[in-house]
Design a protein around this motif. Structure first.
Motif, mmCIF file in Angstrom:
data_model
loop_
_atom_site.group_PDB
_atom_site.id
_atom_site.type_symbol
_atom_site.label_atom_id
_atom_site.label_comp_id
_atom_site.label_asym_id
_atom_site.label_seq_id
_atom_site.Cartn_x
_atom_site.Cartn_y
_atom_site.Cartn_z
ATOM 1 N N ILE A 204 23.615 -70.149 -20.115
ATOM 2 C CA ILE A 204 22.646 -71.245 -20.184
ATOM 3 C C ILE A 204 21.902 -70.880 -21.640
ATOM 4 N N VAL A 205 21.735 -72.019 -22.510
ATOM 5 C CA VAL A 205 20.810 -71.894 -23.548
ATOM 6 C C VAL A 205 19.636 -72.836 -23.419
ATOM 7 N N VAL A 206 18.600 -72.284 -23.661
ATOM 8 C CA VAL A 206 17.213 -73.037 -23.346
ATOM 9 C C VAL A 206 16.288 -73.200 -24.675
ATOM 10 N N GLY A 207 15.732 -74.481 -24.729
ATOM 11 C CA GLY A 207 14.787 -74.488 -25.946
ATOM 12 C C GLY A 207 13.565 -75.006 -25.442
ATOM 13 N N GLY A 208 12.868 -75.304 -26.427
ATOM 14 C CA GLY A 208 11.364 -75.679 -25.947
ATOM 15 C C GLY A 208 11.156 -76.579 -25.273
ATOM 16 N N PRO A 227 24.115 -65.536 -18.169
ATOM 17 C CA PRO A 227 22.819 -65.055 -18.961
ATOM 18 C C PRO A 227 22.333 -66.249 -19.561
ATOM 19 N N VAL A 228 20.778 -66.200 -19.943
ATOM 20 C CA VAL A 228 20.191 -67.174 -20.237
ATOM 21 C C VAL A 228 19.593 -66.774 -21.678
ATOM 22 N N VAL A 229 20.016 -67.489 -22.756
ATOM 23 C CA VAL A 229 19.554 -67.130 -24.129
ATOM 24 C C VAL A 229 18.562 -68.331 -24.390
ATOM 25 N N GLN A 230 17.265 -67.736 -25.052
ATOM 26 C CA GLN A 230 16.283 -68.403 -25.183
ATOM 27 C C GLN A 230 15.634 -68.473 -26.626
ATOM 28 N N THR A 231 15.668 -69.947 -27.302
ATOM 29 C CA THR A 231 15.272 -70.061 -28.626
ATOM 30 C C THR A 231 13.803 -69.724 -28.483
ATOM 31 N N VAL A 232 13.189 -69.909 -29.901
ATOM 32 C CA VAL A 232 11.927 -69.256 -30.103
ATOM 33 C C VAL A 232 10.706 -69.874 -29.172
ATOM 34 N N ASN A 233 10.949 -71.202 -28.925
ATOM 35 C CA ASN A 233 10.101 -72.051 -28.027
ATOM 36 C C ASN A 233 10.213 -71.860 -26.590
ATOM 37 N N GLU A 259 29.908 -67.965 -27.427
ATOM 38 C CA GLU A 259 31.234 -68.057 -27.978
ATOM 39 C C GLU A 259 32.334 -67.767 -26.947
ATOM 40 N N GLU A 260 32.101 -66.705 -26.202
ATOM 41 C CA GLU A 260 32.891 -66.326 -25.122
ATOM 42 C C GLU A 260 32.600 -67.110 -23.743
ATOM 43 N N ALA A 261 31.802 -67.952 -23.613
ATOM 44 C CA ALA A 261 31.345 -68.603 -22.236
ATOM 45 C C ALA A 261 32.396 -69.668 -22.084
ATOM 46 N N ASP A 262 32.931 -70.007 -21.061
ATOM 47 C CA ASP A 262 33.714 -71.125 -20.556
ATOM 48 C C ASP A 262 32.892 -72.484 -20.430
ATOM 49 N N VAL A 263 31.714 -72.182 -20.251
ATOM 50 C CA VAL A 263 30.933 -73.363 -20.017
ATOM 51 C C VAL A 263 29.457 -72.945 -20.673
ATOM 52 N N VAL A 264 29.013 -73.882 -21.493
ATOM 53 C CA VAL A 264 27.652 -73.670 -21.970
ATOM 54 C C VAL A 264 26.760 -74.580 -21.459
ATOM 55 N N LEU A 265 25.562 -74.407 -20.793
ATOM 56 C CA LEU A 265 24.484 -75.639 -20.290
ATOM 57 C C LEU A 265 23.432 -75.219 -21.418
ATOM 58 N N ALA A 266 23.289 -76.497 -22.275
ATOM 59 C CA ALA A 266 22.203 -76.202 -23.123
ATOM 60 C C ALA A 266 21.014 -77.241 -22.719
ATOM 61 N N LEU A 267 19.807 -76.782 -22.601
ATOM 62 C CA LEU A 267 18.831 -77.451 -21.918
ATOM 63 C C LEU A 267 17.489 -77.412 -22.958
ATOM 64 N N THR A 286 30.172 -71.658 -31.701
ATOM 65 C CA THR A 286 31.083 -72.661 -31.024
ATOM 66 C C THR A 286 30.693 -72.507 -29.493
ATOM 67 N N MET A 287 30.545 -73.988 -28.955
ATOM 68 C CA MET A 287 30.225 -73.757 -27.488
ATOM 69 C C MET A 287 31.157 -74.748 -26.906
ATOM 70 N N SER A 288 31.988 -73.877 -26.081
ATOM 71 C CA SER A 288 32.965 -74.483 -25.418
ATOM 72 C C SER A 288 32.639 -75.383 -24.287
ATOM 73 N N CYS A 289 33.049 -76.254 -24.137
ATOM 74 C CA CYS A 289 32.630 -76.939 -22.883
ATOM 75 C C CYS A 289 31.173 -77.095 -22.726
ATOM 76 N N MET A 290 30.538 -77.864 -23.297
ATOM 77 C CA MET A 290 29.046 -77.938 -23.460
ATOM 78 C C MET A 290 28.555 -78.979 -22.460
ATOM 79 N N ILE A 291 27.576 -78.528 -21.662
ATOM 80 C CA ILE A 291 26.871 -79.789 -20.904
ATOM 81 C C ILE A 291 25.335 -79.669 -21.390
ATOM 82 N N ARG A 292 25.055 -80.877 -22.051
ATOM 83 C CA ARG A 292 23.812 -80.760 -22.968
ATOM 84 C C ARG A 292 22.846 -81.683 -22.315
#
Length: 532
Positions: A204-208, A227-233, A259-267, A286-292
């Motif tokens: 999971i990739v999370v933005g502001g 795992p949850v990756v957090q940008t600055v905000n 890049e090793e993830a099989d699904v990326v949830l970008a929030l 590279t974000m394979s199979c991204m849910i945005r």
């Protein structure tokens, strides 16, 4: 009947505005009529850019739009930098300005504060710019200006009121209804849930845009073991959680995790360069199979996603949590997150790690603080790797638009918005000189802000960048003032210390005995200029 200026104040109050930042001028006198009789608090900055940054910091800390009153011409022009910062970071801000009489606009008659086309200038950074040409236009202009704050991607908006309209008679009107985010398309939600249920190594990739949805994100992350990756905000949404990766996705270790993830949830993330490619390599992870998930339809077209969902990130995650059942994860999410954290922290190098240790001491000395930063070395370090203990409590101008001079006034706006929360402002000696006079606002309002100046006697980052490409260093050593005397002139208690985490913690702890603002100078070596 009221004057239009009185109606403006009443309508702002009816829309929940409790504070405005502004410097009165002859072109805004009528806008101030009725302000003293209202429940709206007025804060007087020392420069219109400061008014904008205060409104922006207020909005970040409160979750409500920040409002600024500025004069026509130079007043609005001075506010554009702050509007640009708000645009870059999706911060709701309304700028209300005067303008010359309706019949004179565009004529070039040489009136005071005249511009050829003020709205055209404002529209270069504002989401929209409205003009109130008749008293009955006020309510619709405010409706238009407030709509982006609750529908779509927020940012700065602008309304101008001509001199001869501001004093005209106006009727009381009721604000229009506030639009909400659109309903999430059920078929897209179903597809997203199916992909997440099948994912074996999700990330999971999370933005502001999702920074206040931490509980729902945490619930989903634990269900998926993701795992949850957090940008600055987004820092602070999962403080000290084993699945949290509070590190920049520009770092190689974090990129590898993504890049090793099989699904990326970008929030709620715009997937911008300063978060994902700060070294300007031209390559995003590279974000394979991204849910945005994003509240802005235009954003969803800028990067290809397997499932693009238009909607509020928090509401979408709550809906996913309600619908999701079994997950195909491999049960290694905690280990994957720990590996990424450890590698990322090693990657940033010893200098940045030392600065992160100072930030950790600040956080632990004043837990639950709002840490508001300018572009300076400790902030750069924290943006690379730092775990804050309050959602929405770490924000600065060192990403996106990158405006210097942001920290001091934005911290003032944040302290006005949240008097119940400790506020720490971190600025460099160079950036602080853009907005030092605004410190007197903190004195006027008796705000207990801890101003921390990282003094390395110059623009060290720029000097280092010049040296890296064999350009002779020029213009990077502006002499800073003696900050002890700055503090004395403002009537603030002062501490001068070195860049030692324990010394920083001791100085911050001492500030808790002070009712108003304080100033701490951290004397740091300037490696680029060999100044100590």
């Amino acid at each position: 009947m009221k004057s239009l200026g009185e109606a403006l104040v009443a309508q702002l109050e009816a829309r929940g505005v409790t504070c405005v930042f502004g410097i009165p001028g002859v072109h805004t006198v009528e806008m101030y009529r009725g302000l003293a009789q209202s429940n709206i608090r007025h804060i007087t900055p020392r420069h219109e850019q400061g008014a904008g940054f205060m409104a922006e910091g207020y909005a970040r800390a409160s979750g409500k739009p920040g409002v600024a009153f500025v004069i026509t011409g130079p007043g609005l022009a001075n506010t554009l930098t702050a509007m640009g910062q708000a645009r870059a970071d999706s911060v709701p801000m309304l700028v209300l300005s005067g303008v010359n009489t309706l019949g004179s606009l565009g004529k070039g008659w040489g009136h005071l504060h005249e511009l050829p086309d003020q709205r055209a200038m404002a529209r270069t950074v504002a989401l929209l710019s409205e003009r109130v040409e008749q008293p009955q236009d006020l309510s619709s202009a405010l409706d238009a200006a407030f709509t982006p704050f609750s529908q779509g991607r927020p940012g700065p908006t602008h309304i101008e009121i001509p001199l001869d309209v501001a004093g005209a008679a106006a009727m009381d009107t009721v604000p229009g209804s506030v639009p909400s985010h659109p309903e999430v398309a059920p078929e897209l939600l179903t597809r997203a849930v199916a992909l997440l249920e099948q994912a074996r190594q999700p990330v999971i990739v999370v933005g502001g845009g999702a920074r206040f949805s931490g509980s729902q994100i945490c619930k989903l992350a634990e269900h998926l073991d993701a795992p949850v990756v957090q940008t600055v905000n987004a820092r602070g949404i999962m403080f000290d959680h084993p699945l949290s990766v509070p590190a920049s996705p520009s770092l190689g270790a974090v990129r590898q995790l993504i890049e090793e993830a099989d699904v990326v949830l970008a929030l709620g993330t715009e997937l911008g360069q300063t978060d994902y490619d700060m070294n300007a390599t031209g390559e995003m992870p590279t974000m394979s199979c991204m849910i945005r998930v994003d509240c802005d339809a235009d954003q969803l077209t800028r990067h290809t996603a397997e499932v693009p969902i238009l909607g509020d990130a928090g509401q979408v995650v709550a809906a996913i949590n309600a619908a999701i059942r079994d997950s195909g994860h491999e049960g290694e999410g905690v280990a994957r997150a720990a590996k990424a954290r450890e590698a990322a922290f090693a990657e940033i190098g010893p200098e940045m790690r030392a600065l992160c240790a100072i930030l950790d001491k600040m956080r632990d000395t004043l837990p639950g603080s709002l840490m508001v930063g300018d572009s300076t070395y400790p902030i750069y370090a924290g943006n690379l790797y730092y775990d804050h203990d309050r959602a929405g409590g770490w924000f600065n101008a060192a990403t996106g638009f990158g405006a210097l001079g942001y920290g001091i006034p934005a911290a003032i706006g944040a302290a006005i918005a949240r008097p119940d929360v400790p506020v720490i402002c971190i600025a460099g000696d160079g950036g602080a000189q853009f907005s030092l006079p605004e410190m007197m606002v903190a004195v006027d309002e008796n705000l207990p802000i801890r101003f921390v100046i990282w003094n390395n006697f110059g623009y060290q980052e720029i000097a280092t960048s010049m040296q890296a490409v064999n350009v002779e260093v020029v213009g990077c050593d502006p002499t800073p003032p003696d900050f002890e005397y700055v503090a004395k002139s403002c009537g603030m208690p002062f501490w001068r210390i070195g860049p030692d985490p324990d010394a920083v913690a001791a100085a911050l702890a001492a500030t808790t005995d002070v009712a108003g603002p304080t100033l701490i100078e951290i004397r740091a070596p300037n490696v680029a200029h060999q100044i100590t």
